[in-house]
Write a protein that holds these residues in place. Structure first.
Motif, mmCIF file in Angstrom:
data_model
loop_
_atom_site.group_PDB
_atom_site.id
_atom_site.type_symbol
_atom_site.label_atom_id
_atom_site.label_comp_id
_atom_site.label_asym_id
_atom_site.label_seq_id
_atom_site.Cartn_x
_atom_site.Cartn_y
_atom_site.Cartn_z
ATOM 1 N N PHE A 1 8.261 -8.753 -2.344
ATOM 2 C CA PHE A 1 9.098 -8.151 -3.381
ATOM 3 C C PHE A 1 9.626 -6.837 -2.826
ATOM 4 C CE2 PHE A 1 6.021 -10.835 -5.481
ATOM 5 C CZ PHE A 1 6.757 -11.495 -6.446
ATOM 6 N N LEU A 2 10.925 -6.807 -2.472
ATOM 7 C CA LEU A 2 11.506 -5.600 -1.888
ATOM 8 C C LEU A 2 11.868 -4.617 -2.992
ATOM 9 C CD1 LEU A 2 11.813 -7.798 0.413
ATOM 10 C CD2 LEU A 2 13.618 -6.318 1.280
ATOM 11 N N LEU A 3 11.507 -3.339 -2.791
ATOM 12 C CA LEU A 3 11.617 -2.353 -3.859
ATOM 13 C C LEU A 3 12.760 -1.368 -3.630
ATOM 14 C CD1 LEU A 3 7.777 -1.659 -4.198
ATOM 15 C CD2 LEU A 3 9.130 -3.475 -5.247
ATOM 16 N N LYS A 4 12.490 -0.317 -2.854
ATOM 17 C CA LYS A 4 13.494 0.725 -2.621
ATOM 18 C C LYS A 4 13.121 1.514 -1.364
ATOM 19 C CE LYS A 4 12.914 2.842 -6.582
ATOM 20 N NZ LYS A 4 12.995 3.907 -7.623
ATOM 21 N N ALA A 5 13.991 2.455 -1.006
ATOM 22 C CA ALA A 5 13.737 3.280 0.172
ATOM 23 C C ALA A 5 12.478 4.112 -0.023
ATOM 24 C CB ALA A 5 14.937 4.183 0.453
ATOM 25 N N ASP A 6 11.756 4.324 1.054
ATOM 26 C CA ASP A 6 10.451 4.994 1.002
ATOM 27 C C ASP A 6 10.576 6.492 0.803
ATOM 28 O OD1 ASP A 6 7.719 5.644 1.383
ATOM 29 O OD2 ASP A 6 8.096 5.982 3.518
ATOM 30 N N THR A 7 9.852 7.006 -0.186
ATOM 31 C CA THR A 7 9.565 8.435 -0.360
ATOM 32 C C THR A 7 8.138 8.509 -0.889
ATOM 33 O OG1 THR A 7 10.263 8.570 -2.678
ATOM 34 C CG2 THR A 7 11.973 8.923 -1.004
ATOM 35 N N PRO A 8 7.446 9.627 -0.736
ATOM 36 C CA PRO A 8 6.092 9.731 -1.300
ATOM 37 C C PRO A 8 6.053 9.433 -2.798
ATOM 38 C CG PRO A 8 6.466 11.526 0.238
ATOM 39 C CD PRO A 8 7.787 10.820 0.081
ATOM 40 N N LYS A 9 7.069 9.867 -3.511
ATOM 41 C CA LYS A 9 7.097 9.665 -4.965
ATOM 42 C C LYS A 9 7.218 8.183 -5.304
ATOM 43 C CE LYS A 9 9.510 11.082 -9.180
ATOM 44 N NZ LYS A 9 10.596 11.918 -9.747
ATOM 45 N N ASP A 10 8.055 7.451 -4.570
ATOM 46 C CA ASP A 10 8.243 6.024 -4.850
ATOM 47 C C ASP A 10 7.123 5.168 -4.263
ATOM 48 O OD1 ASP A 10 10.712 6.193 -6.292
ATOM 49 O OD2 ASP A 10 11.723 6.619 -4.404
ATOM 50 N N PHE A 11 6.491 5.654 -3.185
ATOM 51 C CA PHE A 11 5.392 4.906 -2.591
ATOM 52 C C PHE A 11 4.138 4.965 -3.462
ATOM 53 C CE2 PHE A 11 1.706 4.659 0.340
ATOM 54 C CZ PHE A 11 1.936 3.388 0.851
ATOM 55 N N ALA A 12 3.969 6.061 -4.222
ATOM 56 C CA ALA A 12 2.748 6.275 -5.008
ATOM 57 C C ALA A 12 2.461 5.135 -5.989
ATOM 58 C CB ALA A 12 2.819 7.622 -5.730
ATOM 59 N N PRO A 13 3.399 4.731 -6.865
ATOM 60 C CA PRO A 13 3.079 3.626 -7.794
ATOM 61 C C PRO A 13 2.838 2.305 -7.060
ATOM 62 C CG PRO A 13 5.394 4.239 -7.975
ATOM 63 C CD PRO A 13 4.742 5.285 -7.146
ATOM 64 N N LEU A 14 3.538 2.074 -5.947
ATOM 65 C CA LEU A 14 3.307 0.859 -5.166
ATOM 66 C C LEU A 14 1.897 0.847 -4.600
ATOM 67 C CD1 LEU A 14 4.099 -1.691 -3.590
ATOM 68 C CD2 LEU A 14 5.099 -0.194 -1.835
ATOM 69 N N ARG A 15 1.464 1.960 -4.050
ATOM 70 C CA ARG A 15 0.121 2.055 -3.471
ATOM 71 C C ARG A 15 -0.950 1.815 -4.525
ATOM 72 N NH1 ARG A 15 -4.168 2.009 -1.485
ATOM 73 N NH2 ARG A 15 -5.067 3.262 0.186
ATOM 74 N N LEU A 16 -0.760 2.403 -5.711
ATOM 75 C CA LEU A 16 -1.731 2.222 -6.790
ATOM 76 C C LEU A 16 -1.696 0.792 -7.321
ATOM 77 C CD1 LEU A 16 -3.855 3.445 -8.630
ATOM 78 C CD2 LEU A 16 -2.017 4.304 -10.111
ATOM 79 N N PHE A 17 -0.503 0.223 -7.456
ATOM 80 C CA PHE A 17 -0.370 -1.158 -7.939
ATOM 81 C C PHE A 17 -1.066 -2.120 -6.979
ATOM 82 C CE2 PHE A 17 1.813 -5.249 -8.037
ATOM 83 C CZ PHE A 17 1.761 -5.556 -9.389
ATOM 84 N N ALA A 18 -0.855 -1.953 -5.675
ATOM 85 C CA ALA A 18 -1.480 -2.823 -4.683
ATOM 86 C C ALA A 18 -3.001 -2.714 -4.727
ATOM 87 C CB ALA A 18 -0.969 -2.468 -3.288
ATOM 88 N N HIS A 19 -3.499 -1.502 -4.959
ATOM 89 C CA HIS A 19 -4.952 -1.303 -5.072
ATOM 90 C C HIS A 19 -5.506 -2.041 -6.289
ATOM 91 C CE1 HIS A 19 -8.830 0.774 -5.217
ATOM 92 N NE2 HIS A 19 -8.587 0.989 -6.509
ATOM 93 N N LEU A 20 -4.830 -1.916 -7.424
ATOM 94 C CA LEU A 20 -5.299 -2.571 -8.647
ATOM 95 C C LEU A 20 -5.200 -4.092 -8.548
ATOM 96 C CD1 LEU A 20 -3.667 -0.238 -11.337
ATOM 97 C CD2 LEU A 20 -6.092 -0.371 -10.749
ATOM 98 N N CYS A 21 -4.223 -4.570 -7.799
ATOM 99 C CA CYS A 21 -3.954 -6.005 -7.721
ATOM 100 C C CYS A 21 -4.877 -6.719 -6.735
ATOM 101 C CB CYS A 21 -2.502 -6.207 -7.298
ATOM 102 S SG CYS A 21 -1.919 -7.894 -7.395
ATOM 103 N N ASN A 22 -5.381 -6.007 -5.733
ATOM 104 C CA ASN A 22 -6.059 -6.636 -4.612
ATOM 105 C C ASN A 22 -7.237 -7.521 -5.023
ATOM 106 O OD1 ASN A 22 -8.332 -6.302 -2.265
ATOM 107 N ND2 ASN A 22 -6.275 -6.499 -1.432
ATOM 108 N N ALA A 23 -8.199 -6.969 -5.711
ATOM 109 C CA ALA A 23 -9.405 -7.727 -6.086
ATOM 110 C C ALA A 23 -9.104 -8.848 -7.082
ATOM 111 C CB ALA A 23 -10.474 -6.785 -6.627
ATOM 112 N N PRO A 24 -8.341 -8.602 -8.176
ATOM 113 C CA PRO A 24 -8.034 -9.698 -9.112
ATOM 114 C C PRO A 24 -7.247 -10.836 -8.461
ATOM 115 C CG PRO A 24 -7.584 -7.570 -10.131
ATOM 116 C CD PRO A 24 -7.857 -7.307 -8.683
ATOM 117 N N CYS A 25 -6.346 -10.501 -7.541
ATOM 118 C CA CYS A 25 -5.562 -11.535 -6.857
ATOM 119 C C CYS A 25 -6.482 -12.433 -6.031
ATOM 120 C CB CYS A 25 -4.511 -10.869 -5.965
ATOM 121 S SG CYS A 25 -3.465 -12.029 -5.073
#
Length: 608
Positions: free
Chosen positions: A389-413
């Motif tokens: 799922f392609l999102l947007k250009a990388d910045t710390p602000k935009d990477f933050a929700p992606l990083r947290l989402f991936a962390h929350l998703c990892n174990a349930p997935c």
């Protein structure tokens, strides 16, 4: 220790004899023992399957066949003559060793100066270390054709140094064939240096030379700072004056052919990743490209490509560790100038490099794309899917929700797709950055479901994941945030780890040397509502900004034409995303032309 105690070592000298302690070097005694190594009292052993027919005896425990015989007198005499010639040569040449029989020469790469160059005064050192933690690598020298980054270490305080040199050239990968030729040149170069590798490793020095299909060759050096300039000179001098013989070419071309063949036999998830990269990254190669290039590689072409490397170059380097910017860095300026800059036939300026660097493939929002292919390894029954799922250009602000989402998703997935649904052993979900563009990815490899069904199950899981976030209580959400933040703020544990972190920023042209800290600050600000908005914008079915690329690799148990028996009663066997645009691996050139690429994110933004 218990095992060594069973051996018949003299107990008074046990530690010395079991390598527990260093013993005093007794040169006369060592020479006395070396003199006992004569051709008359040596035992020689030859082990080979081809010798089996000559064996006339068999040992009683394992039934191994063997043969014992005396050395032929004529051969023994030849060996004796070699020893006699050495003795004569030593007398003539004032005890200099010759090439036929000699003990190892002194290792010139072994360091004997271990002075730490940063402040030794404890109070000043603590103050400097606090400043060091806040300080960033900086450009210590810049010219039209080169840029050198510098950072002195005051944290680990080891007599070690890391030096990384990257040679950029548009001629390394301007065609598919030239990418293959550059790969082969690097293989020959590493082969040429293999005889010296032992001396480097014994002196706790290391180096690597690599080319991964990009527009740059990278040299990485590490070890004791006193002797590292000698290692850098050895490697760069050899690269600048490399002589490619036909014999070396033939040997390494055969190795390269085996690498291409082994790539074909790789697991399906590797092929999925390769095709994902093929479409998203400019000038990435397919397996078919590698095979075609292999048929076109010639000895003359290899010589020509090596010569072209110096036609147009730009150099970027990073020096980090036990070094200062006034004195001890000077040899590296001289080495880069002597062996690289002065051999350039034309400059490849930084502006040209930035202009030639493209971003990720431009996919339309609210659209689904799919690439399907049969696994190149026709013996593998597993199928695999890679969903990006392609999102947007990388910045710390935009990477933050992606990083947290991936962390929350990892174990349930993993729990849902692997443990509960038993789809396969390989189930991965993770955040990714491709050419400065953010994405969220899920990969599943399975022998029990074809890629279409895997796609359906992934979509089903992601559809239910919004309610998982929504139902999470504030305390659990805060604990997960803290877990990610703590992971980001964890200190590096070695000089080499810290060097890799700094170099990652330089190599990518991102230059966010406080990246981890900045992302941690942004994650602290993310609320549950922010994460739900992120999901609704990029992940949910029909999300307005969702751009999904699915790569499907069909194993031999699953038919890409969807006419296999297993899927007759399973609707998910034929699942397709709504309005999906179907691509073929052979269509990649047309797709690149049609879609185009985003501008490279880090050329214009995120620079400190």
């Amino acid at each position: 220790l218990a095992q060594k105690l069973q051996k018949p070592y003299a107990r008074s000298n046990f530690l010395e004899l079991s390598n527990g302690l260093l013993f005093e070097c007794d040169v006369p005694l060592i020479r006395k023992y070396l003199q006992q190594l004569t051709v008359e009292n040596c035992y020689y052993q030859l082990i080979a399957k081809e010798c089996e027919h000559e064996c006339d005896a068999q040992e009683k425990w394992y039934g191994t066949k063997y043969k014992s015989e005396l050395i032929d007198d004529a051969l023994l005499q030849t060996w004796k003559l070699a020893a006699a010639q050495q003795q004569q040569q030593q007398q003539v040449e004032d005890d200099k060793t010759n090439a036929k029989l000699f003990t190892p020469l002194p290792n010139k790469y072994i360091a004997d100066d271990f002075i730490i160059l940063c402040e030794n005064d404890e109070e000043k050192q603590k103050q400097k270390q606090d400043e060091e933690d806040k300080a960033l690598p900086f450009v210590v020298r810049e010219t039209d054709e080169s840029k050198i980054w510098f950072k002195q270490d005051t944290r680990f305080k080891k007599p070690k140094l890391c030096v990384t040199v990257r040679l950029y050239s548009p001629l390394l990968n301007d065609t598919t064939l030239n990418q293959g030729l550059t790969d082969l040149v690097l293989m020959i170069f590493n082969d040429e240096l293999s005889d010296s590798t032992y001396a480097f490793e014994e002196a706790s020095l290391s180096f690597s030379a690599s080319f991964n299909g990009s527009n740059a060759i990278q040299f990485s050096f590490g070890g004791y700072n006193q002797k590292l300039p000698l290692l850098v000179e050895t490697v760069l001098k050899k690269f600048q004056s490399l002589v490619i013989t036909r014999e070396k070419y033939e040997i390494n071309r055969e190795k390269y052919a085996r690498i291409v063949q082994s790539t074909k036999k790789a697991q399906p998830y590797t092929h999925c990743d390769m095709v994902d990269t093929l479409f998203l990254v400019p000038k990435a190669l397919s397996l078919q490209d590698l095979e075609e290039a292999l048929t076109q590689i010639t000895f003359e072409g290899t010589l020509k490509q090596y010569a072209r490397i110096f036609d147009k170059l730009y150099v970027e380097a990073f020096v980090y560790g036990n070094i200062d910017e006034q004195v001890t860095i000077q040899p590296y300026y001289a080495l880069l100038d002597k062996y690289v800059v002065q051999n350039m036939r034309a400059k490849y300026t930084l502006k040209e490099l930035e202009k030639d660097t493209q971003g990720c493939l431009r996919l339309s929002p609210n659209a689904n794309y799919c690439v399907s292919f049969e696994c190149p390894n026709d013996e593998d029954e597993n199928s695999c899917i890679s969903t990006s799922f392609l999102l947007k250009a990388d910045t710390p602000k935009d990477f933050a929700p992606l990083r947290l989402f991936a962390h929350l998703c990892n174990a349930p997935c993993f729990d849902q797709l692997r443990t509960k649904e038993q789809l396969g052993y390989i189930v991965w979900s993770f955040q990714d950055i491709t050419r400065g563009f953010l994405s969220f990815r899920v990969m599943v490899q399975s022998s029990v479901a074809n890629p279409n069904k895997l796609n359906s199950r992934i979509e089903s899981f992601l559809s239910s994941f919004r309610s998982h976030i929504e139902g999470m209580d504030d305390e659990t959400f805060a604990l997960n945030k803290r877990s990610v933040i703590n992971s980001l703020l964890e200190k590096t544990k070695s000089l080499y780890e810290q060097n890799n972190r700094y170099w990652r920023e330089i190599r990518s042209s991102r230059y966010q040397f406080n990246r981890y800290e900045n992302v941690a600050v942004e994650i602290e600000k993310v609320t549950k509502q922010d994460l739900l908005e992120f999901y609704d914008a990029f992940i949910a079915d029909k999300a307005p900004q969702r751009a999904k690329l699915t790569v499907q690799c069909f194993g031999n148990k699953h038919n890409v034409a969807l006419n296999d028996e297993a899927g007759k009663d399973d609707k998910e066997w034929c699942y397709k995303d709504d309005g999906v645009v179907q691509w073929n691996v052979k269509d990649v050139a047309a797709v690149r032309e049609q879609c185009g690429y985003y501008p490279f994110t880090y050329n214009d933004t995120s620079k400190l």
